[in-house]
Design a protein around this motif. Structure first.
Motif, PDB file in Angstrom:
ATOM      1  N   VAL A   6       0.842  -1.208   0.000  1.00 22.23           N
ATOM      2  CA  VAL A   6       0.000   0.000   0.000  1.00 22.23           C
ATOM      3  C   VAL A   6       0.873   1.253   0.000  1.00 22.23           C
ATOM      4  CG1 VAL A   6      -1.656   1.352   1.335  1.00 22.23           C
ATOM      5  CG2 VAL A   6      -1.978  -1.114   1.061  1.00 22.23           C
ATOM      6  N   ILE A   7       1.869   1.276   0.889  1.00 18.72           N
ATOM      7  CA  ILE A   7       2.751   2.440   0.967  1.00 18.72           C
ATOM      8  C   ILE A   7       3.574   2.580  -0.317  1.00 18.72           C
ATOM      9  CG2 ILE A   7       4.730   3.426   2.198  1.00 18.72           C
ATOM     10  CD1 ILE A   7       3.609   2.092   4.731  1.00 18.72           C
ATOM     11  N   LYS A   9       2.827   1.605  -3.378  1.00 19.08           N
ATOM     12  CA  LYS A   9       2.003   2.104  -4.481  1.00 19.08           C
ATOM     13  C   LYS A   9       1.751   3.605  -4.333  1.00 19.08           C
ATOM     14  CE  LYS A   9      -0.482  -1.980  -6.056  1.00 19.08           C
ATOM     15  NZ  LYS A   9      -1.802  -2.558  -6.360  1.00 19.08           N
ATOM     16  N   TYR A  10       1.539   4.046  -3.110  1.00 14.36           N
ATOM     17  CA  TYR A  10       1.301   5.478  -2.891  1.00 14.36           C
ATOM     18  C   TYR A  10       2.529   6.295  -3.285  1.00 14.36           C
ATOM     19  CZ  TYR A  10       0.787   9.889  -0.424  1.00 14.36           C
ATOM     20  OH  TYR A  10       0.751  11.222  -0.124  1.00 14.36           O
ATOM     21  N   LEU A  11       3.691   5.880  -2.828  1.00 15.66           N
ATOM     22  CA  LEU A  11       4.912   6.635  -3.125  1.00 15.66           C
ATOM     23  C   LEU A  11       5.234   6.603  -4.612  1.00 15.66           C
ATOM     24  CD1 LEU A  11       7.122   5.540  -0.099  1.00 15.66           C
ATOM     25  CD2 LEU A  11       5.921   7.718  -0.408  1.00 15.66           C
ATOM     26  N   TYR A  12       5.068   5.433  -5.246  1.00 22.82           N
ATOM     27  CA  TYR A  12       5.348   5.330  -6.683  1.00 22.82           C
ATOM     28  C   TYR A  12       4.390   6.206  -7.482  1.00 22.82           C
ATOM     29  CZ  TYR A  12       8.908   1.657  -6.860  1.00 22.82           C
ATOM     30  OH  TYR A  12      10.074   0.949  -6.782  1.00 22.82           O
ATOM     31  N   GLY A  13       3.119   6.188  -7.062  1.00 23.87           N
ATOM     32  CA  GLY A  13       2.134   6.940  -7.823  1.00 23.87           C
ATOM     33  C   GLY A  13       2.235   8.434  -7.627  1.00 23.87           C
ATOM     34  N   LYS A  14       2.482   8.884  -6.388  1.00 21.69           N
ATOM     35  CA  LYS A  14       2.474  10.315  -6.105  1.00 21.69           C
ATOM     36  C   LYS A  14       3.806  10.982  -6.438  1.00 21.69           C
ATOM     37  CE  LYS A  14       1.152  13.617  -2.523  1.00 21.69           C
ATOM     38  NZ  LYS A  14       0.116  14.214  -3.386  1.00 21.69           N
ATOM     39  N   TYR A  15       4.921  10.265  -6.139  1.00 23.56           N
ATOM     40  CA  TYR A  15       6.222  10.900  -6.295  1.00 23.56           C
ATOM     41  C   TYR A  15       7.107  10.240  -7.344  1.00 23.56           C
ATOM     42  CZ  TYR A  15       4.759  12.902  -1.859  1.00 23.56           C
ATOM     43  OH  TYR A  15       4.059  13.544  -0.879  1.00 23.56           O
ATOM     44  N   THR A  21       7.714   0.997 -12.692  1.00 26.94           N
ATOM     45  CA  THR A  21       6.306   1.250 -12.392  1.00 26.94           C
ATOM     46  C   THR A  21       5.395   0.551 -13.393  1.00 26.94           C
ATOM     47  OG1 THR A  21       6.376   3.291 -13.690  1.00 26.94           O
ATOM     48  CG2 THR A  21       6.793   3.464 -11.308  1.00 26.94           C
ATOM     49  N   TYR A  99       4.412  -2.201  -7.266  1.00 30.93           N
ATOM     50  CA  TYR A  99       4.131  -0.797  -6.960  1.00 30.93           C
ATOM     51  C   TYR A  99       3.563  -0.054  -8.156  1.00 30.93           C
ATOM     52  CZ  TYR A  99       6.987  -1.828  -2.866  1.00 30.93           C
ATOM     53  OH  TYR A  99       7.490  -2.368  -1.716  1.00 30.93           O
TER      54      TYR A  99
END
Length: 263
Positions: A6-7, A9-15, A21, A99
């Motif tokens: 979960v973390i 995917k969030y970091l890959y997607g946002k930053y 990817t 991710y």
């Protein structure tokens, strides 16, 4: 593993952290193997090394709804499902996670179901008896059924009915298991149960040992020749009678023969 994904995917997607990817690739060749009557092992093939984990889902019956039952970590391509019932039809599917994005689900797989018809647990059976199971595959066909008796593995049966007569086996107590294999290599196991096996040369339902102890002939179904087999004859050595009176509520007569009472 779940929190990490979960973390991640969030970091890959946002930053856009990380270089890979791309979507995870779909696993293949899902096979289910019965380890016991309630334990099923799932195994599949990973098609790349870019996954972070795999999600395993299961549904009960063809009309059921898939739900996640577990997750395996990076590179782990098997999962043990210990929460099963031997009478249910189960369907499984697996997808890879990374991710970037989830993969598609693999082709679903369903193991056969197998039901032991005879013998029953702790039953004592004769040499002429048979081992019988019913086996059904919900998404294909049954390739074979195979019985195991403790240290004996009997030849496979490839056609219904799945029945095997006991022959050339030493008398004694055995643990019986049966395995059904479908046309896709999935298996399901029933048992073990315990049963006893005895020699019955004449096939009258009484073991040779018990016949010798009761003085009846183990080579003749009807020792006294009254037309009633020894196994159902209440008086197997008396040709004049074969059954006891029924319970009609009338007390029996009893006569003292010896000693003789003096007048």
């Amino acid at each position: 593993v779940g929190e990490r994904d979960v973390i991640g995917k969030y970091l890959y997607g946002k930053y856009a952290l990380g270089s890979d990817t791309t979507s995870a690739t779909t696993p293949t060749n899902l096979v289910i193997s019965g380890l016991s009557s309630t334990n099923l092992n799932l195994h599949w093939i990973r098609t790349s090394s870019n996954e972070t984990s795999f999600i395993i889902e299961r549904k009960t019956g063809v009309g059921g709804v898939y739900a996640a039952i577990g997750r395996s970590g990076f590179g782990v391509t098997n999962f043990l499902d210990v929460n099963t019932s031997e009478t249910n039809d189960y369907y499984y599917r697996v997808k890879a996670i990374n991710y970037g994005d989830d993969s598609a689900y693999c082709v679903e797989a369903s193991p056969p179901t197998i039901t032991l018809l005879s013998p029953t647990n702790n039953q004592c059976i004769a040499e002429s008896s048979s081992l019988d199971v019913a086996a059904i595959d919900p998404d294909g066909s049954i390739a074979k059924v195979q019985f195991s008796l403790t240290s004996y593995v009997l030849p496979p049966i490839t056609n219904s009915p799945y029945s095997q007569v006991l022959e050339h086996i030493f008398p004694g107590s055995y643990l019986l298991t049966a395995t059904a294999t479908d046309n896709q290599g999935n298996t399901r196991v029933i048992g073990p149960i315990q049963f006893s096996f005895f020699l019955d040369t004449d096939g009258d339902g009484v073991s040779d040992t018990d016949e010798i102890l009761s003085s009846t002939d183990p080579t003749k179904k009807d020792t006294d020749g009254d037309g009633v087999w020894d196994g159902v004859d209440a008086f197997p050595l008396d040709p004049s009678r074969s059954s006891v009176p029924g319970p009609d509520g009338t007390p029996p007569d009893i006569f003292l023969l010896e000693p003789i009472v003096s007048p």
